[in-house]
Design a protein around this motif. Structure first.
Motif: not given
Lengths: 210, 564
Positions: A142, A144-145, A148-150, A152
């Motif tokens: 998985k 993530f950034c 930028h939490g959104h 995926r």
């Protein structure tokens, strides 16, 4: 009879004898596009609607025992574009190396805590070249950034060399498949990996839907 | 009057008492609510910072990424959290639950309570609560719990549960639990006007720094009754401790939380109210005594000035009723009662006068006639009746009284007439008139009897004997002659309208008069009709040679024989 004719005939026919390929194609029912709407306020300076809803795609792959991979290790790319991972889901074979180019004008910080591959690329811009990652264990990674939490992303590390991503409508096509008994799987989400047993014979064209 | 006064006061006291109590309670309730609100707001403002910190932490991408991985070690998660946490200070207690509510364990002491004993308790509670929390949590929620650190010290903790949500999928990845101690004392006490005690109720136990153990026990048992079965948002409850009244107010602090409901408890003493009520009651009693005294004094005063004169008036009336028309009451006052007394006196005078008239009338006419005159039975005009007329005069009266002084004459006559009138009355007759020495009597008018004739003769005889007695017993010796006639006459009030008297008119009247004139001393002469009616009851002899003026020679008469 000239011997060279027989040899040529055998040589011409060999591919057909040795490489009796099957094809599977079909359609996967994809979940609805998901989007987050709270990003504009969080990232000041970004144009509005800088990321549209992401249509999650599925990966269809054949599981079974295959001969040693003839594919040379390649480099796959998981880009950050328009504040999203591009592609959203990247299937690769075990041993593939992936790089993560930043195609946005802002910083990104790609990381993963997945047991299969833990890494953290740190903050980098378009100009920087972050370290590439080689994925030598099969599993789900998985992405993530941190900024930028959104965002995926998913890297699907597969043992099989036979895989493909569906299109946005869910259609897929697997070609050059060897004959044999295998399990055909469709990775739609963590919780949804339907599978079907398939028996392939040479030259067969199979239609499998999920 | 005193009863009225006391009654009024008692009736006044009861609603006043009730009204005072009700108003006090209303005021108290309002105040309690205000204070609860301000406590609540104070708590909120204190918690706001840390709540926001929890929310910020729950939004951390790294934390979310960590919670999303199913195979990450608990310790790793806490290690990542450590990197994310900024400025968590004090005795804060941080724990994570996974998406199913299972507690993730950490041995790191820096994000735990300093006391391992407390930590163990906290963790065991979280373990129990975790699954239900995870399944219900869609927003940040608050809870309260108490942990006994040792035998004497119990610490109250607030617990904030913040969900860690994956926005992209709306899935719950885990729960962030933050616990920290809170103090109740000194929160709002300084701002309140009425002293009260405060505590927190949860999990069927009461926590308070403020209350004595005894108060705590009583309050606990009272509240546990209240809380069995239902969890109201807010309520109040009276309570009695050692005979003193208290009012308990309770409000739920975290109504819509997955945590067990905790209540803020405030205990107000009703001592002030009771004191006021006591004062009120004593005031009323004092008022009662004073006004009873006043009522007593007024009552006495009124009795003196009002009832005594009225009593005297009543006594006077009774006296008049019994016949004493000489009653006159002294007029002591110059007001309505004086006027009344004056009127009374005038009335009694009038009555006395009337009585005088009455008695004079009786004296002047015969009693029977007088009564008939008064009753209005006799009017001007007459009727024909059969009447016996009796005339009686004194023989030789003029000669006898020539030489007598007038007073003696009258005295002699009065004595004579009194005796004879009495006889007439006795015999049922009526004295018509006195003319000098003559007495005229009627038998049969205004009322008649069957034996009027007999009565007339009996009367004549008794007159004679009465005179005989008088002759013997008194100073004067006189001789009478009587004449009786019977027949139809005209009877009625004769004279003018302004002045008349009741008498009879007719031949028979003349006849009786003539017979009387003819009678010698001690003789009774009766006419034929009278004699016929006698039926020889009395011995008599007929008279011959009767020569009466105005009558024919053939008039028959009889002389009644008297036994000497």
């Amino acid at each position: 009879m000239p011997t060279w004719r027989i040899i040529t005939a055998i040589g011409l026919l060999t591919p057909f004898l040795l490489h009796a390929e099957a094809t599977i194609e079909g359609s996967v029912t994809l979940p609805k596009a998901q989007g987050t709407s709270d990003s504009t306020s969080r990232y000041p300076g970004q144009p509005e609607g800088s990321h549209a809803a992401v249509q999650p795609l599925a990966v269809v792959y054949l599981e079974g025992s295959f001969s040693a991979p003839t594919v040379k290790p390649q480099i796959a790319h998981m880009a950050q574009k328009n504040l999203q991972f591009d592609p959203y889901i990247l299937p690769i074979q075990v041993g593939t190396t992936v790089d993560f180019p930043n195609e946005d004008d802002t910083y990104h910080n790609v990381f993963s805590y997945s047991r299969v591959k833990k890494f953290d690329l740190g903050r980098y811009t378009k100009k920087d070249k972050p370290a590439i990652q080689t994925f030598d264990k099969p599993g789900v990674v998985k992405l993530f950034c941190e900024i930028h939490g959104h965002m995926r992303g998913i890297i699907l590390v597969l043992e099989s060399p036979h895989f493909t991503t569906t299109d946005s409508k869910g259609k897929y096509r697997l070609e050059h498949l060897p004959a044999g008994t295998y399990t055909l799987k469709a990775w739609i989400s963590e919780r949804s990996v339907p599978e079907k047993k398939v028996i392939l014979s040479d030259g067969q064209k199979l239609q499998v839907d999920f | 009057m005193m009863a009225v006064v006391l009654g009024t006061l008692v009736i006044g006291l009861i609603p006043t008492h009730r009204s005072v109590t009700r108003n006090y309670r209303m005021l108290l309730e309002r105040q309690a609510r205000k204070e609860m609100d301000s406590f609540f707001q104070l708590q909120e403002s204190r918690l706001a910072t840390i709540r926001q910190k929890c929310i910020d932490l729950s939004h951390s991408v790294r934390l979310l990424a960590a919670m999303s991985e199913l195979h990450l070690e608990d310790e790793d998660i806490y290690a990542i959290a450590e990197g994310e946490i900024r400025n968590i200070d004090g005795d804060r207690f941080l724990r994570f639950l996974d998406s199913s509510g299972k507690l993730l364990v950490s041995n790191d002491s820096w994000i735990g309570m300093t006391q391992p004993y407390a930590r163990t308790i906290f963790e065991s509670r979280l373990k129990k609560l975790g699954p239900s929390l995870a399944s219900n949590l869609d927003a940040q929620q608050m809870g309260y719990t108490t942990i006994s650190l040792d035998e004497s010290k119990t610490q109250l903790y607030a617990v904030i549960a913040t969900p860690i949500l994956d926005n992209a999928t709306s899935l719950l990845r885990g729960v962030l639990i933050m616990g920290f101690p809170i103090e109740l004392e000194g929160t709002i006490k300084n701002q309140s006007h009425t002293p009260f005690r405060i505590g927190i109720w949860m999990e069927n136990a009461l926590y308070s720094d403020d209350l004595s153990p005894e108060e705590q026990n009583l309050l606990t048992s009272a509240l546990s009754h209240q809380f069995t079965g239902h969890h109201p948002l807010e309520f109040s409850l009276p309570l009695s401790i050692h005979g003193h009244g208290f009012l308990v107010f309770a409000r739920a602090l975290n109504q819509l939380s997955s945590f067990p409901t905790a209540y803020q408890i405030q205990l107000y003493s009703l001592e002030e109210l009771e004191h006021q009520l006591r004062e009120l009651a004593s005031l009323f009693i004092l008022l009662a005594i004073v006004s009873s005294g006043v009522a007593l004094v007024l009552g006495l005063f009124f009795s003196r000035t009002l009832s005594r004169p009225i009593h005297n008036l009543v006594k006077g009336t009774q006296k008049v009723q019994s016949g004493d028309f000489s009653t006159q009451l002294p007029i002591l006052r110059d007001d309505e009662l004086g006027t009344l007394t004056r009127s009374f006196n005038q009335m009694v005078e009038g009555l006395a006068l009337k009585e005088k008239f009455h008695s004079i009338l009786q004296v002047v006419t015969d009693r029977k006639i007088a009564e008939q005159l008064i009753s209005g039975a006799l009017m001007l005009g007459g009727e024909k009746r059969v009447v016996s007329i009796l005339f009686c005069d004194i023989r030789g009266f003029t000669r006898k009284t020539e030489k007598m002084p007038p007073e003696e004459v009258i005295q002699m006559l009065n004595e004579h007439m009194t005796a004879l009138a009495h006889v007439v009355e006795k015999q049922g007759g009526v004295v018509d008139k006195f003319v000098g020495d003559l007495i005229m009597a009627l038998f049969g008018a205004p009322q008649s009897h069957e034996d009027d004739a007999v009565r007339s003769v009996a009367c004549a005889l008794e007159m004679m004997s009465e005179r005989k007695r008088l002759n013997r017993d008194s100073r004067y010796s006189l001789e009478m002659g009587i004449g009786i006639a019977r027949g139809e006459v005209v009877a009625g009030c004769m004279g003018s309208e302004q002045r008349n008297n009741y008498t009879v008119l007719g031949d028979k009247v003349n006849l009786a008069s003539r017979l009387c004139g003819q009678a010698g001393p001690g003789e009774i002469l009766v006419d034929e009709p009278t004699w016929l009616e006698l039926n020889q009851k009395y011995r008599s002899e007929p008279l011959t040679d009767l020569k009466l003026k105005g009558f024919s020679d053939s008039m028959k008469a009889h002389r009644i024989l008297i036994d000497s």
